[in-house]
Design an enzyme around this catalytic site. Structure first.
Site, PDB file in Angstrom:
ATOM      1  N   CYS A  14     -32.162  -7.643  18.994  1.00 16.43           N
ATOM      2  CA  CYS A  14     -32.668  -7.562  17.875  1.00 16.43           C
ATOM      3  C   CYS A  14     -33.787  -7.709  17.498  1.00 16.43           C
ATOM      4  O   CYS A  14     -34.054  -7.461  15.863  1.00 16.43           O
ATOM      5  CB  CYS A  14     -32.525  -9.172  18.035  1.00 16.43           C
ATOM      6  SG  CYS A  14     -33.505 -10.378  19.057  1.00 16.43           S
ATOM      7  N   GLU A  41     -29.210  -4.507   8.749  1.00 13.55           N
ATOM      8  CA  GLU A  41     -28.914  -4.136  10.258  1.00 13.55           C
ATOM      9  C   GLU A  41     -27.961  -3.275  10.898  1.00 13.55           C
ATOM     10  O   GLU A  41     -27.148  -3.687  11.072  1.00 13.55           O
ATOM     11  CB  GLU A  41     -29.423  -6.042  11.075  1.00 13.55           C
ATOM     12  CG  GLU A  41     -29.608  -6.499  12.468  1.00 13.55           C
ATOM     13  CD  GLU A  41     -29.241  -7.035  13.133  1.00 13.55           C
ATOM     14  OE1 GLU A  41     -28.591  -8.110  12.843  1.00 13.55           O
ATOM     15  OE2 GLU A  41     -30.207  -7.275  13.344  1.00 13.55           O
ATOM     16  N   THR A  55     -24.050 -16.201  10.804  1.00 18.98           N
ATOM     17  CA  THR A  55     -23.715 -17.081  11.571  1.00 18.98           C
ATOM     18  C   THR A  55     -24.814 -18.487  11.478  1.00 18.98           C
ATOM     19  O   THR A  55     -24.917 -19.501  11.469  1.00 18.98           O
ATOM     20  CB  THR A  55     -23.251 -17.058  12.383  1.00 18.98           C
ATOM     21  OG1 THR A  55     -22.302 -15.558  12.857  1.00 18.98           O
ATOM     22  CG2 THR A  55     -22.654 -18.234  13.581  1.00 18.98           C
ATOM     23  N   GLY A  56     -26.096 -18.053  11.719  1.00 15.27           N
ATOM     24  CA  GLY A  56     -27.200 -18.834  11.635  1.00 15.27           C
ATOM     25  C   GLY A  56     -27.513 -20.348  10.401  1.00 15.27           C
ATOM     26  O   GLY A  56     -27.830 -21.023   9.877  1.00 15.27           O
ATOM     27  N   GLU A  93     -32.713 -18.150  16.101  1.00 11.51           N
ATOM     28  CA  GLU A  93     -33.116 -16.777  16.416  1.00 11.51           C
ATOM     29  C   GLU A  93     -31.843 -15.703  15.932  1.00 11.51           C
ATOM     30  O   GLU A  93     -31.291 -15.541  16.886  1.00 11.51           O
ATOM     31  CB  GLU A  93     -33.533 -16.041  17.863  1.00 11.51           C
ATOM     32  CG  GLU A  93     -33.997 -17.187  18.420  1.00 11.51           C
ATOM     33  CD  GLU A  93     -35.983 -17.418  18.096  1.00 11.51           C
ATOM     34  OE1 GLU A  93     -36.141 -15.644  17.454  1.00 11.51           O
ATOM     35  OE2 GLU A  93     -37.057 -17.586  18.317  1.00 11.51           O
ATOM     36  N   LYS A 114     -22.357 -22.218  25.426  1.00 10.85           N
ATOM     37  CA  LYS A 114     -21.353 -21.358  24.909  1.00 10.85           C
ATOM     38  C   LYS A 114     -21.093 -19.572  24.710  1.00 10.85           C
ATOM     39  O   LYS A 114     -21.969 -18.627  23.611  1.00 10.85           O
ATOM     40  CB  LYS A 114     -20.784 -22.069  23.330  1.00 10.85           C
ATOM     41  CG  LYS A 114     -19.468 -21.572  23.360  1.00 10.85           C
ATOM     42  CD  LYS A 114     -18.741 -21.732  21.801  1.00 10.85           C
ATOM     43  CE  LYS A 114     -20.185 -20.390  21.392  1.00 10.85           C
ATOM     44  NZ  LYS A 114     -18.505 -19.574  21.222  1.00 10.85           N
ATOM     45  N   SER A 136     -26.522 -13.696  14.629  1.00  6.82           N
ATOM     46  CA  SER A 136     -26.510 -13.611  13.585  1.00  6.82           C
ATOM     47  C   SER A 136     -27.226 -13.967  12.197  1.00  6.82           C
ATOM     48  O   SER A 136     -27.171 -15.525  12.056  1.00  6.82           O
ATOM     49  CB  SER A 136     -25.450 -12.768  13.208  1.00  6.82           C
ATOM     50  OG  SER A 136     -24.372 -13.532  12.942  1.00  6.82           O
ATOM     51  N   THR A 137     -27.731 -13.782  11.192  1.00  5.79           N
ATOM     52  CA  THR A 137     -28.572 -14.552  10.268  1.00  5.79           C
ATOM     53  C   THR A 137     -26.878 -14.971   9.499  1.00  5.79           C
ATOM     54  O   THR A 137     -27.874 -16.591   8.962  1.00  5.79           O
ATOM     55  CB  THR A 137     -29.255 -13.558   9.203  1.00  5.79           C
ATOM     56  OG1 THR A 137     -30.410 -13.108   9.954  1.00  5.79           O
ATOM     57  CG2 THR A 137     -29.840 -14.085   8.214  1.00  5.79           C
TER      58      THR A 137
HETATM   59  P1  NAD Z   1     -22.640 -13.619  15.499  1.00  9.38           P
HETATM   60  O1  NAD Z   1     -23.538 -14.784  14.756  1.00  9.38           O
HETATM   61  O2  NAD Z   1     -21.544 -13.240  15.017  1.00  9.38           O
HETATM   62  O3  NAD Z   1     -22.221 -14.661  16.996  1.00  9.38           O
HETATM   63  C1  NAD Z   1     -23.072 -15.954  17.635  1.00  9.38           C
HETATM   64  C2  NAD Z   1     -22.732 -16.529  18.440  1.00  9.38           C
HETATM   65  O4  NAD Z   1     -22.369 -17.568  17.537  1.00  9.38           O
HETATM   66  C3  NAD Z   1     -21.303 -16.328  19.171  1.00  9.38           C
HETATM   67  O5  NAD Z   1     -21.618 -17.604  20.214  1.00  9.38           O
HETATM   68  C4  NAD Z   1     -20.488 -17.170  18.283  1.00  9.38           C
HETATM   69  O6  NAD Z   1     -19.143 -17.376  19.024  1.00  9.38           O
HETATM   70  C5  NAD Z   1     -21.022 -17.793  17.756  1.00  9.38           C
HETATM   71  N1  NAD Z   1     -20.305 -18.350  16.305  1.00  9.38           N
HETATM   72  C6  NAD Z   1     -19.620 -18.448  15.629  1.00  9.38           C
HETATM   73  N2  NAD Z   1     -19.145 -18.767  14.792  1.00  9.38           N
HETATM   74  C7  NAD Z   1     -19.677 -19.954  14.537  1.00  9.38           C
HETATM   75  C8  NAD Z   1     -20.379 -20.681  13.429  1.00  9.38           C
HETATM   76  N3  NAD Z   1     -19.921 -21.317  12.814  1.00  9.38           N
HETATM   77  N4  NAD Z   1     -21.240 -22.120  13.863  1.00  9.38           N
HETATM   78  C9  NAD Z   1     -21.677 -21.272  15.850  1.00  9.38           C
HETATM   79  N5  NAD Z   1     -21.307 -20.927  16.768  1.00  9.38           N
HETATM   80  C10 NAD Z   1     -20.835 -19.928  15.538  1.00  9.38           C
HETATM   81  O7  NAD Z   1     -23.484 -12.873  16.310  1.00  9.38           O
HETATM   82  P2  NAD Z   1     -22.924 -11.882  17.736  1.00  9.38           P
HETATM   83  O8  NAD Z   1     -22.489 -11.105  16.812  1.00  9.38           O
HETATM   84  O9  NAD Z   1     -22.778 -12.364  18.536  1.00  9.38           O
HETATM   85  O10 NAD Z   1     -25.044 -10.910  18.001  1.00  9.38           O
HETATM   86  C11 NAD Z   1     -25.526 -10.241  17.004  1.00  9.38           C
HETATM   87  C12 NAD Z   1     -26.774 -10.927  15.994  1.00  9.38           C
HETATM   88  O11 NAD Z   1     -27.349 -11.467  17.142  1.00  9.38           O
HETATM   89  C13 NAD Z   1     -27.909  -9.554  15.400  1.00  9.38           C
HETATM   90  O12 NAD Z   1     -27.506 -10.120  13.778  1.00  9.38           O
HETATM   91  C14 NAD Z   1     -28.693  -9.895  16.603  1.00  9.38           C
HETATM   92  O13 NAD Z   1     -29.734  -9.242  15.685  1.00  9.38           O
HETATM   93  C15 NAD Z   1     -28.918 -11.366  16.963  1.00  9.38           C
HETATM   94  N6  NAD Z   1     -29.738 -11.630  17.919  1.00  9.38           N
HETATM   95  C16 NAD Z   1     -31.188 -12.547  17.173  1.00  9.38           C
HETATM   96  C17 NAD Z   1     -31.582 -12.138  18.961  1.00  9.38           C
HETATM   97  C18 NAD Z   1     -32.991 -13.032  18.448  1.00  9.38           C
HETATM   98  O14 NAD Z   1     -33.578 -13.338  19.115  1.00  9.38           O
HETATM   99  N7  NAD Z   1     -33.293 -13.368  17.249  1.00  9.38           N
HETATM  100  C19 NAD Z   1     -31.117 -12.499  19.938  1.00  9.38           C
HETATM  101  C20 NAD Z   1     -30.185 -11.160  20.429  1.00  9.38           C
HETATM  102  C21 NAD Z   1     -29.302 -11.110  19.093  1.00  9.38           C
END
Ligand code: NAD
Length: 472
Positions: free
Chosen positions: A276, A372, A224-225, A242, A169, A221-222
């Site tokens: 990231c 960030e 959402t993680g 990640e 996804k 993002s942290t």
């Molecule tokens: P995000 O957390 O908003 O979204 C990431 C994914 O999660 C999307 O596909 C989104 O639709 C999905 N999502 C949203 N809500 C969810 C939920 N409740 N449960 C499960 N999945 C859900 O992040 P973003 O804004 O797309 O990406 C930017 C962030 O990603 C930054 O913080 C960046 O540092 C991080 N990032 C980390 C790495 C790494 O390897 N550490 C790599 C790339 C990006």
């Protein structure tokens, strides 16, 4: 390339129950509409992945490896199409989009060559004890929007190699390249082995809590993680997270400013700062501070900002409206508490463009330093003592990467070892590869990607413990 509008479910390209408009961040205008899944298609994708998994696992490692290499060939053959899509939907300059495709292909090829052989931990008169890696089942691969193809590729490859099946996804603002990958994969993998669905940020929790999903590989993002961890908790699903970073870099007093400034600039502003592992806070010794600020401001003013499709552009737009608004808030905070040496404002004329910005004299509690930014805005901070700089870098709740820059590798390495991060670089930053484990310390993640360590996260470790019959 096939019709890109379709989701990939059970080997078929299907029109979703809903649609999703996709915006070109260089114009702020919708450039295409693709299929969007609802709960119905998300459940169908998981069911297809579950049904396909036993036969995929039974196919054997070498057959799976061969199909992954065909997938890498597909990435290579379709690289120009996919790179053009990335420019349109993600906003990055074409050269960076091509680089993402080259990385994706290299990652798949490298990962396809890995294996986790059975190890024998005891073999004697009484016992033979073997350690195996078994597939987990269905993997939900949830990606961020900054590297849509690369992230998808480096999740799909290890998951499939180990005999799992996948539901991918992508982020809602970058669905197109992932659907193209799905269309390509439909001709390569058996039906149901790889499924691709899109959403409007509403199906992630369905996947992470689904009883038939065994593992969640998440990049985002942290914030959402943490939700993913919570949602996967009740069933103790395996998770790899990640997450975000706020990488600090320390320039020691002996560094050659003219030599390192361009590399520091590149590490901070690649993909418009939306990486990231980008360099996000720069700590410079007082003796070098003014010169470093000037050198970086000069580089920022030379950068060519524009539509990634245009020749010569080095920095594209931010990827989406939310990120653009966030950048505006960081710029306001920077103007309030610091001094802007270059950039400092969004660019007029449509699209999510922000002028590459260098800010000096900010306190560490300013949002641009403490959070960030994920934008082309770099705070340059002054320090006097190394211990102080290390403490300030380590004060972040994040711990993805960090770097130390010096004329002496030994001096820099000594300082780098004190950084509380997953990756500490010396005299560079943002370097990664399929053979190098990528880990986040603290709130930057859980688990590992890449290398055999990353591959092992897509498997269940299991022990076969045989007691020999005592004859006579
Ligand atoms: P995000 O957390 O908003 O979204 C990431 C994914 O999660 C999307 O596909 C989104 O639709 C999905 N999502 C949203 N809500 C969810 C939920 N409740 N449960 C499960 N999945 C859900 O992040 P973003 O804004 O797309 O990406 C930017 C962030 O990603 C930054 O913080 C960046 O540092 C991080 N990032 C980390 C790495 C790494 O390897 N550490 C790599 C790339 C990006």
């Amino acid at each position: 390339m096939k019709d890109i509008a379709g989701l990939l479910i059970g080997g078929k390209l299907v029109r979703g129950s809903a649609e999703l408009e996709v915006v070109n961040p260089a114009t702020g205008e919708v450039f295409t509409t693709v299929s969007r899944a609802t709960e119905h298609e998300a459940n169908a994708a998981v069911a297809a992945a579950k049904a396909a998994q036993p036969a995929w696992a039974a196919l054997g490692l070498e057959a799976r490896r061969a199909l992954l290499l065909r997938f890498a060939d597909g990435l290579e053959a379709n690289a120009e199409d996919l790179a053009a899509t990335l420019v349109l939907e993600q906003g990055k300059p074409l050269a960076e989009a091509r680089q993402e495709l080259a990385f994706a292909q290299a990652f798949v090829r490298h990962i396809a060559g890995l294996s986790l052989p059975v190890s024998v931990v005891q073999d004697d008169a009484t016992h033979r004890i073997e350690v195996h890696h078994r597939p987990l089942g269905v993997v939900a691969a949830i990606a961020a929007w900054n590297f849509p193809v690369l992230i998808a590729a480096y999740k799909i490859a290890p998951a499939l190699l180990m005999g799992n099946t996948v539901v991918l996804k992508p982020a809602p603002t970058t669905p197109v390249a992932s659907l193209q990958l799905g269309a390509m994969a439909a001709d390569i993998f058996p039906p149901g082995v790889l499924n691709v669905i899109t959403d409007r940020n509403d199906l992630g929790s369905l996947l992470t809590s689904h009883p038939d999903v065994a593992k969640v590989s998440f990049t985002g993002s942290t914030a959402t993680g943490k939700k993913v961890m919570e949602s996967a908790g009740p069933r103790l699903k395996r998770i790899t997270l990640e997450l975000g970073g706020n990488d600090g870099a320390i320039v020691l007093d002996d560094a050659d400013v003219a030599e390192v400034a361009p590399r520091i600039f590149g590490s901070a502003f690649y993909n418009c700062g939306q990486v990231c592992l980008a360099l996000k806070r720069l700590y410079v010794h007082a003796s070098q501070y003014d010169r470093m600020c000037e050198a970086l401001a000069e580089l920022a003013s030379q950068a060519v900002v524009g539509n990634g499709a245009d020749a010569g552009v080095t920095i594209g737009p931010l990827q989406n409206a939310m990120q653009f608004d966030k950048a505006g808030r960081f710029l306001a905070a920077a103007r309030r508490d610091g001094r802007i040496l270059a950039g400092g404002a969004p660019l007029k004329g449509g699209g999510y463009f922000v002028a590459p910005t260098i800010v000096r004299d900010l306190p560490d509690h300013n949002a641009l330093v403490a959070e960030e930014q994920f934008a082309p805005i770099l705070p340059v901070l002054k320090y006097e003592q190394i211990d102080e700089a290390v403490a300030r870098v380590n004060a972040s709740p994040y711990g993805l990467g960090g770097s130390v820059w010096s004329a002496s590798e030994d001096r820099a390495s000594e300082v780098a070892r004190r950084l509380d991060v997953g990756t500490a670089w010396v005299n560079h930053h943002l370097h990664f590869g399929p053979h190098i484990p990528l880990v986040g310390a603290k709130e930057s993640g859980i688990g590992v990607e890449f290398g055999t360590e990353g591959l092992a996260e897509f498997a269940q470790l299991s022990v076969l413990n045989i007691a020999h019959r005592q004859v006579g």
